[in-house]
Design an enzyme around this catalytic site. Sequence first.
Site, PDB file in Angstrom:
ATOM      1  N   TRP A 179     113.755  20.139  29.534  1.00 43.18           N
ATOM      2  CA  TRP A 179     114.886  20.582  30.144  1.00 43.18           C
ATOM      3  C   TRP A 179     115.927  19.383  30.445  1.00 43.18           C
ATOM      4  O   TRP A 179     115.558  18.350  30.928  1.00 43.18           O
ATOM      5  CB  TRP A 179     114.709  21.312  31.345  1.00 43.18           C
ATOM      6  CG  TRP A 179     115.733  21.808  32.150  1.00 43.18           C
ATOM      7  CD1 TRP A 179     117.006  22.591  31.453  1.00 43.18           C
ATOM      8  CD2 TRP A 179     116.257  21.791  33.392  1.00 43.18           C
ATOM      9  NE1 TRP A 179     117.690  23.160  32.328  1.00 43.18           N
ATOM     10  CE2 TRP A 179     117.499  22.555  33.635  1.00 43.18           C
ATOM     11  CE3 TRP A 179     115.818  21.205  34.387  1.00 43.18           C
ATOM     12  CZ2 TRP A 179     118.129  22.823  34.930  1.00 43.18           C
ATOM     13  CZ3 TRP A 179     116.653  21.220  35.872  1.00 43.18           C
ATOM     14  CH2 TRP A 179     117.654  22.075  35.820  1.00 43.18           C
ATOM     15  N   ASP A 260     107.043  21.424  38.160  1.00 45.90           N
ATOM     16  CA  ASP A 260     108.494  22.108  37.846  1.00 45.90           C
ATOM     17  C   ASP A 260     108.037  23.493  37.754  1.00 45.90           C
ATOM     18  O   ASP A 260     107.749  23.880  36.430  1.00 45.90           O
ATOM     19  CB  ASP A 260     109.336  21.478  36.878  1.00 45.90           C
ATOM     20  CG  ASP A 260     110.763  22.369  36.937  1.00 45.90           C
ATOM     21  OD1 ASP A 260     110.901  23.337  37.796  1.00 45.90           O
ATOM     22  OD2 ASP A 260     111.613  21.756  36.042  1.00 45.90           O
ATOM     23  N   LYS A 296     115.074  32.936  38.153  1.00 43.84           N
ATOM     24  CA  LYS A 296     114.818  33.839  36.980  1.00 43.84           C
ATOM     25  C   LYS A 296     113.747  34.979  37.398  1.00 43.84           C
ATOM     26  O   LYS A 296     114.118  35.913  37.238  1.00 43.84           O
ATOM     27  CB  LYS A 296     113.987  32.932  35.794  1.00 43.84           C
ATOM     28  CG  LYS A 296     114.335  31.803  35.589  1.00 43.84           C
ATOM     29  CD  LYS A 296     115.462  31.606  34.817  1.00 43.84           C
ATOM     30  CE  LYS A 296     116.151  29.996  35.089  1.00 43.84           C
ATOM     31  NZ  LYS A 296     116.777  29.477  34.044  1.00 43.84           N
TER      32      LYS A 296
END
Length: 450
Positions: A179, A260, A296
């Site tokens: 990312w 993460d 999310k």
Amino acid sequence: MHRGNDSHSSPSPADRRLSALVRHLQGSPLDAADPCLAAAPTSAAQISVFDHVVRAPEDPILGVTVAYNKDPSPNKLNLGVGAYRTEEGKPLVLNVVRKAEQMLVNDRSRVKEYLPIVGLADFNKLSAKLILGTDSPAIQDNRVTTVQCLSGTGSLRVGAEFLARHYHQHTIYIPQPTWGNHVKIFGLAGLAVKTYHYYDPATRGLNFKGLLEDLGSAPSGAIVLLHACAHNPTGVDPTAQEWEQIRKLMRSKALLPFFDSAYQGFASGNLDADAQSIRMFVRDGGECLVAQSYAKNMGLYGERVGALSMVCRSADVASRVESQLKLVIRPMYSSPPIHGASIVATILKDRAMFQEWEVELKAMADRIISMRKQLFDALRSRGTPGDWSHIIKQIGMFTFTGLNSAQVAFMTKEYHIYLTSDGRISMAGLSSRTVPHLADAIHAAVTKVA
Ligand SMILES: Cc1ncc(COP(=O)(O)O)c(C=O)c1O
């Protein structure tokens, strides 16, 4: 950076005008005949103290949406943004979230006082259980400290700042690719960022050999960033056996894992399955950091709800670590926001609401999995050259298509389909209606653009 004149040259008209106005504010009468008080310069460039500021480029991911918004085509399709969309292409607020918000609004005893520096206590406790497991021995031993942070990004940043201040090794290894924000978050916190091999373009799968070699030659004690599941942008995760080998290697070299977790439950549809990589590392008694996001999996993107958990060797260490985390957070944003964390805590502590969330979460994950199958079938039925099985093998929100930047530019120009230039598409932005359009575009790009 200071620009222009040295200190000995005469002051500019703008400086003289400013001095006259300052003198007036300090009590001197204004002299209307003073030439420096004549009409102000008309060009903003002459008066702005920020004139030297150069325009920054758009964020490579958010910039895709900026370009999409400017396109007037009715067939345009945004597959750049990592946010869930319904079959109708609309953002989704979960029913269970609406219910929790209603309960919060109806509760007249609730106030809007500041939260403590570390956030909402219930939220922190429940978040640790969600990611580490209700029966986690580390939680039972009070070896975990959890602080509420500003979503996944804020959790990573707080963890990074803590490590830069208090950890002996300042090198962090991040997967290649990863990312885009990781490099900036860790770099700005003062860590030296290096990469380890992760993705193999030839197989569109994991470069496990490269990964083991790179971590094997990392200096002892280095920090390693690991995506807990649904690796962004590749959608490629290690298998359980591969995770176990990674764990053994990392522990043998005392590498510090920093997980993460931005997609728990979003990858497989199962919250526990998507946390297995982390739990494997916690089970061995060693230490690690975990950044959690509810953007999310609860659809709370804009509420900015997340948590940083640090699993330590003992309760005493954990409590000292927490005291220092407060010193990181206090000058950064003082304390976190209350609303999103209250929604999460309301849902996590009520069994019926938790189950309702699990059903809605699974429905989102299943819709994404079904989009993978539909896109794969559509490419096969068109006879698109290449092996597209990675679309159904990869997991989570994104597919790393393998399309190059020229092919991506072609799809945007000719088909009004927007995605990042590395060929990543957000499966969550697709629907049964838009799959044929995307398959046509991919087919044309692959057959017409090298
Ligand atoms: C891998 C990864 N980490 C962290 C984040 C942080 O997201 P947020 O700050 O919105 O929780 C994202 C979001 O796209 C991500 O993909």
